[in-house]
Write an enzyme that holds these catalytic residues in place. Structure first.
Site, PDB file in Angstrom:
ATOM      1  N   TYR A 134       7.065 -10.267   6.950  1.00  8.81           N
ATOM      2  CA  TYR A 134       6.873  -8.968   7.064  1.00  8.81           C
ATOM      3  C   TYR A 134       7.874  -8.413   8.755  1.00  8.81           C
ATOM      4  CZ  TYR A 134       3.770  -8.073   3.148  1.00  8.81           C
ATOM      5  OH  TYR A 134       2.762  -8.133   1.737  1.00  8.81           O
ATOM      6  N   ASP A 185       0.712  -1.240   0.085  1.00  9.52           N
ATOM      7  CA  ASP A 185       0.023   0.219  -0.076  1.00  9.52           C
ATOM      8  C   ASP A 185       1.289   1.071  -0.465  1.00  9.52           C
ATOM      9  OD1 ASP A 185      -2.223  -1.889   0.038  1.00  9.52           O
ATOM     10  OD2 ASP A 185      -2.089  -1.871   2.574  1.00  9.52           O
TER      11      ASP A 185
END
Length: 250
Positions: A113, A55
């Site tokens: 992540y 994003d």
């Protein structure tokens, strides 16, 4: 045609995410322009395929993409050529030639992540785009007790934001870790899994921070699996603390 696997890193601050969007500066659009310039194509016929999307504001240390060139250039030449055209907030770390069966998205077996949290009692101007400043008291023992509840195959319906395109909310988390960096006044969450839903990592991070600050019971994650209700976990940690660190292939 020769296929190239490229590992890239980028500062997501000034990108509107990875995926191409009309009239927006995205990682995919910058990559595609550079690759087609290298191939001397003017119509953008060479497509760049990413291992996944990030994003706006999310960073990457080890995003993977692939593309095909109509001629064979040594991998190091491709890396140097791309970096000569990239802006300063994007870099090709490594380039490899791969066979035609390789696909950055469909052949990867997992992703990792990292979420960085600053524990200073003020927003550090040098970290404001790269860590989430969480100045509330945290009991790390509570967070560590909650983390195992995320591991395994679960229905993460309570951990997905609207806009998710998948109809299947079951995902497998391989590992969750908490790293303490007292020299930086930071803690880092590391999430490793087969795949992740839209905003899932940021929502899991927000839930863990709620647990650590005493605003949510330590094993409330188990209840969230049962209720399957995003309204029960409404918070999303900011994008700028998140990094796509690694993509794994067999």
């Amino acid at each position: 045609m020769q296929r190239y696997k490229v590992t890239i890193a980028y500062d997501g601050t000034k990108f509107a995410g990875f995926q191409r969007q009309p009239d927006q500066r995205t990682v995919e659009s910058v990559l595609t322009t550079a690759v087609n310039k290298m191939a001397k194509t003017l119509d953008g016929t060479i497509k760049v395929y990413g291992s996944g999307r990030t994003d706006a504001g999310v960073h990457a240390m080890g995003q993977v993409v692939h593309f095909d060139l109509p001629f064979n250039i040594p991998a190091e030449g491709v890396r140097r050529g791309l970096n000569s055209m990239f802006p300063l907030d994007l870099v090709a770390i490594e380039v490899e030639t791969v066979d035609a069966e390789f696909h950055s998205r469909f052949t990867n077996v997992g992703k990792q992540y990292r979420y960085k949290i600053s524990r200073k009692d003020f927003i550090d101007p040098f970290k404001r785009f790269y860590t989430y400043n969480f100045k509330f008291n945290l009991d790390l023992a509570l967070i560590k007790a909650a983390m195992p509840d995320l591991i395994g195959m679960h229905d993460f319906s309570s951990f997905v934001a609207s806009g998710n395109q998948s109809k299947d909310f079951v995902r497998e988390i391989f590992d969750v870790q908490l790293e303490e960096h007292p020299e930086l006044d930071e803690i880092h969450f590391i999430f490793r899994g087969k795949g992740f839903l839209y905003n899932q990592v940021r929502i899991m991070t927000a839930v863990l921070l709620e647990i650590g600050s005493g605003r949510r019971p330590v094993h409330d994650i188990l209840r969230l699996y049962e209720v399957k209700d995003r309204l029960q976990a409404p918070l999303t940690a900011p994008a700028h603390g998140l990094y796509l660190e690694k993509v794994f292939y067999e």
